[in-house]
Write a protein that holds these residues in place. Structure first.
Motif, PDB file in Angstrom:
ATOM      1  N   LEU A 297       0.831  -1.202   0.000  1.00  0.00           N
ATOM      2  CA  LEU A 297       0.000   0.000   0.000  1.00  0.00           C
ATOM      3  C   LEU A 297       0.867   1.253   0.000  1.00  0.00           C
ATOM      4  O   LEU A 297       1.920   1.298   0.628  1.00  0.00           O
ATOM      5  N   GLY A 298       0.358   2.276  -0.665  1.00  0.00           N
ATOM      6  CA  GLY A 298       1.035   3.562  -0.680  1.00  0.00           C
ATOM      7  C   GLY A 298       0.570   4.436   0.471  1.00  0.00           C
ATOM      8  O   GLY A 298      -0.311   4.061   1.256  1.00  0.00           O
ATOM      9  N   VAL A 299       1.128   5.624   0.545  1.00  0.00           N
ATOM     10  CA  VAL A 299       0.799   6.558   1.626  1.00  0.00           C
ATOM     11  C   VAL A 299      -0.689   6.911   1.639  1.00  0.00           C
ATOM     12  O   VAL A 299      -1.304   6.938   2.715  1.00  0.00           O
ATOM     13  N   PRO A 300      -1.340   7.173   0.487  1.00  0.00           N
ATOM     14  CA  PRO A 300      -2.771   7.505   0.553  1.00  0.00           C
ATOM     15  C   PRO A 300      -3.623   6.383   1.167  1.00  0.00           C
ATOM     16  O   PRO A 300      -4.534   6.652   1.947  1.00  0.00           O
ATOM     17  N   GLU A 301      -3.306   5.121   0.820  1.00  0.00           N
ATOM     18  CA  GLU A 301      -4.054   3.991   1.386  1.00  0.00           C
ATOM     19  C   GLU A 301      -3.782   3.847   2.887  1.00  0.00           C
ATOM     20  O   GLU A 301      -4.678   3.547   3.670  1.00  0.00           O
ATOM     21  N   LEU A 302      -2.531   4.054   3.288  1.00  0.00           N
ATOM     22  CA  LEU A 302      -2.204   3.986   4.718  1.00  0.00           C
ATOM     23  C   LEU A 302      -2.910   5.094   5.481  1.00  0.00           C
ATOM     24  O   LEU A 302      -3.414   4.878   6.590  1.00  0.00           O
ATOM     25  N   ASP A 303      -2.972   6.287   4.883  1.00  0.00           N
ATOM     26  CA  ASP A 303      -3.706   7.391   5.515  1.00  0.00           C
ATOM     27  C   ASP A 303      -5.182   7.030   5.675  1.00  0.00           C
ATOM     28  O   ASP A 303      -5.800   7.331   6.699  1.00  0.00           O
ATOM     29  N   GLN A 304      -5.747   6.381   4.664  1.00  0.00           N
ATOM     30  CA  GLN A 304      -7.148   5.969   4.721  1.00  0.00           C
ATOM     31  C   GLN A 304      -7.366   4.967   5.864  1.00  0.00           C
ATOM     32  O   GLN A 304      -8.322   5.095   6.626  1.00  0.00           O
ATOM     33  N   LEU A 305      -6.464   3.987   5.987  1.00  0.00           N
ATOM     34  CA  LEU A 305      -6.579   3.010   7.069  1.00  0.00           C
ATOM     35  C   LEU A 305      -6.386   3.661   8.440  1.00  0.00           C
ATOM     36  O   LEU A 305      -7.099   3.331   9.395  1.00  0.00           O
ATOM     37  N   LEU A 306      -5.439   4.588   8.533  1.00  0.00           N
ATOM     38  CA  LEU A 306      -5.220   5.291   9.808  1.00  0.00           C
ATOM     39  C   LEU A 306      -6.461   6.095  10.203  1.00  0.00           C
ATOM     40  O   LEU A 306      -6.871   6.085  11.367  1.00  0.00           O
ATOM     41  N   HIS A 307      -7.038   6.778   9.242  1.00  0.00           N
ATOM     42  CA  HIS A 307      -8.244   7.553   9.524  1.00  0.00           C
ATOM     43  C   HIS A 307      -9.369   6.631  10.003  1.00  0.00           C
ATOM     44  O   HIS A 307     -10.036   6.909  11.003  1.00  0.00           O
ATOM     45  N   TYR A 308      -9.561   5.532   9.297  1.00  0.00           N
ATOM     46  CA  TYR A 308     -10.599   4.564   9.677  1.00  0.00           C
ATOM     47  C   TYR A 308     -10.323   4.009  11.075  1.00  0.00           C
ATOM     48  O   TYR A 308     -11.236   3.893  11.896  1.00  0.00           O
ATOM     49  N   GLU A 309      -9.061   3.667  11.342  1.00  0.00           N
ATOM     50  CA  GLU A 309      -8.701   3.093  12.642  1.00  0.00           C
ATOM     51  C   GLU A 309      -8.977   4.085  13.771  1.00  0.00           C
ATOM     52  O   GLU A 309      -9.528   3.726  14.801  1.00  0.00           O
ATOM     53  N   HIS A 310      -8.605   5.347  13.584  1.00  0.00           N
ATOM     54  CA  HIS A 310      -8.850   6.367  14.613  1.00  0.00           C
ATOM     55  C   HIS A 310     -10.343   6.579  14.837  1.00  0.00           C
ATOM     56  O   HIS A 310     -10.768   6.817  15.971  1.00  0.00           O
ATOM     57  N   GLU A 311     -11.132   6.459  13.782  1.00  0.00           N
ATOM     58  CA  GLU A 311     -12.580   6.668  13.889  1.00  0.00           C
ATOM     59  C   GLU A 311     -13.295   5.485  14.531  1.00  0.00           C
ATOM     60  O   GLU A 311     -14.394   5.643  15.042  1.00  0.00           O
ATOM     61  N   HIS A 312     -12.699   4.305  14.480  1.00  0.00           N
ATOM     62  CA  HIS A 312     -13.393   3.109  14.957  1.00  0.00           C
ATOM     63  C   HIS A 312     -12.715   2.510  16.182  1.00  0.00           C
ATOM     64  O   HIS A 312     -12.927   2.984  17.279  1.00  0.00           O
ATOM     65  N   ALA A 313     -11.897   1.497  16.023  1.00  0.00           N
ATOM     66  CA  ALA A 313     -11.333   0.776  17.174  1.00  0.00           C
ATOM     67  C   ALA A 313     -10.197   1.528  17.843  1.00  0.00           C
ATOM     68  O   ALA A 313      -9.991   1.400  19.042  1.00  0.00           O
ATOM     69  N   ASP A 314      -9.421   2.283  17.086  1.00  0.00           N
ATOM     70  CA  ASP A 314      -8.275   3.033  17.596  1.00  0.00           C
ATOM     71  C   ASP A 314      -7.331   2.142  18.406  1.00  0.00           C
ATOM     72  O   ASP A 314      -6.926   2.469  19.519  1.00  0.00           O
ATOM     73  N   ARG A 315      -6.978   0.994  17.812  1.00  0.00           N
ATOM     74  CA  ARG A 315      -6.078   0.029  18.462  1.00  0.00           C
ATOM     75  C   ARG A 315      -4.650   0.550  18.387  1.00  0.00           C
ATOM     76  O   ARG A 315      -4.140   0.842  17.307  1.00  0.00           O
ATOM     77  N   ALA A 316      -4.010   0.662  19.523  1.00  0.00           N
ATOM     78  CA  ALA A 316      -2.668   1.254  19.605  1.00  0.00           C
ATOM     79  C   ALA A 316      -1.653   0.501  18.736  1.00  0.00           C
ATOM     80  O   ALA A 316      -0.853   1.123  18.036  1.00  0.00           O
ATOM     81  N   MET A 317      -1.663  -0.830  18.765  1.00  0.00           N
ATOM     82  CA  MET A 317      -0.692  -1.613  17.982  1.00  0.00           C
ATOM     83  C   MET A 317      -0.910  -1.421  16.482  1.00  0.00           C
ATOM     84  O   MET A 317       0.044  -1.346  15.718  1.00  0.00           O
ATOM     85  N   VAL A 318      -2.161  -1.338  16.057  1.00  0.00           N
ATOM     86  CA  VAL A 318      -2.460  -1.153  14.630  1.00  0.00           C
ATOM     87  C   VAL A 318      -2.005   0.232  14.180  1.00  0.00           C
ATOM     88  O   VAL A 318      -1.374   0.380  13.130  1.00  0.00           O
ATOM     89  N   VAL A 319      -2.299   1.248  14.985  1.00  0.00           N
ATOM     90  CA  VAL A 319      -1.865   2.609  14.654  1.00  0.00           C
ATOM     91  C   VAL A 319      -0.345   2.658  14.574  1.00  0.00           C
ATOM     92  O   VAL A 319       0.229   3.264  13.661  1.00  0.00           O
ATOM     93  N   GLN A 320       0.326   1.967  15.488  1.00  0.00           N
ATOM     94  CA  GLN A 320       1.796   1.945  15.493  1.00  0.00           C
ATOM     95  C   GLN A 320       2.334   1.291  14.222  1.00  0.00           C
ATOM     96  O   GLN A 320       3.278   1.795  13.604  1.00  0.00           O
ATOM     97  N   VAL A 321       1.742   0.171  13.796  1.00  0.00           N
ATOM     98  CA  VAL A 321       2.196  -0.533  12.593  1.00  0.00           C
ATOM     99  C   VAL A 321       1.979   0.335  11.353  1.00  0.00           C
ATOM    100  O   VAL A 321       2.865   0.465  10.502  1.00  0.00           O
ATOM    101  N   LEU A 322       0.808   0.953  11.240  1.00  0.00           N
ATOM    102  CA  LEU A 322       0.509   1.796  10.077  1.00  0.00           C
ATOM    103  C   LEU A 322       1.420   3.019  10.037  1.00  0.00           C
ATOM    104  O   LEU A 322       1.933   3.388   8.971  1.00  0.00           O
TER     105      LEU A 322
END
Length: 117
Positions: free
Chosen positions: A28-53
Motif C-alpha cells: 500500500l502507498g501513503v494515501p491507502e495507509l492514511d485511509q486506514l489510519l483515519h478509519y482506525e482512529h474513527e473506529h477501534a483506535d487500536r494502539a498496535m495497529v496505529v503503530q504498525v501503520l
C-alpha cells in the motif's frame, strides 16, 4: 477519505490480526495507509495497529519501496478463537506421590501422613 468499511484497501480489515496486517500493508502507498489510519482512529483506535501503520508510513517517507502483490487478493486470516478449559480431569491426572527420602534415591517415598514403620 472514507470511513465506509467497503471502501478500504484491505478486505476484512477489522478482522485481520496485527501480524498479518503488518505484511499486508507492504504493497500500500501513503494515501491507502492514511485511509486506514483515519478509519482506525474513527473506529477501534487500536494502539498496535496505529503503530504498525505509522511505522510503515515512516518507512515509505524514508524511501522504502512498495512490495509487489495485491493485498485485496489474499484470503484474509482471522485470529484463532481461544480454546479455553483444560483437558485434564481427575480421571486423567497423575496419582500423587511423595519424593524419595534424601540419601536413598532408590527407596520409594512414603506419604507424609504415614510416618510409622
Amino acid at each position: 477519505m472514507t470511513t465506509d468499511h467497503g471502501g478500504l484497501p484491505l478486505p476484512d480489515y477489522d478482522e485481520l490480526p496485527v501480524g498479518t496486517l503488518e505484511h499486508r500493508i507492504r504493497s500500500l502507498g501513503v494515501p491507502e495507509l492514511d485511509q486506514l489510519l483515519h478509519y482506525e482512529h474513527e473506529h477501534a483506535d487500536r494502539a498496535m495497529v496505529v503503530q504498525v501503520l505509522t511505522a510503515r508510513k515512516r518507512q515509505l517517507d524514508a524511501g522504502a519501496p512498495l512490495s509487489g502483490g495485491n493485498p485485496a487478493a489474499a484470503k484474509p486470516e482471522k485470529a484463532a478463537p481461544g480454546r479455553g478449559g483444560s483437558p485434564v480431569s481427575p480421571a486423567t491426572s497423575q496419582e500423587p506421590m511423595s519424593p524419595p527420602p534424601h540419601g536413598t534415591p532408590a527407596q520409594q517415598g512414603k506419604p507424609k501422613g504415614d510416618r510409622t514403620g
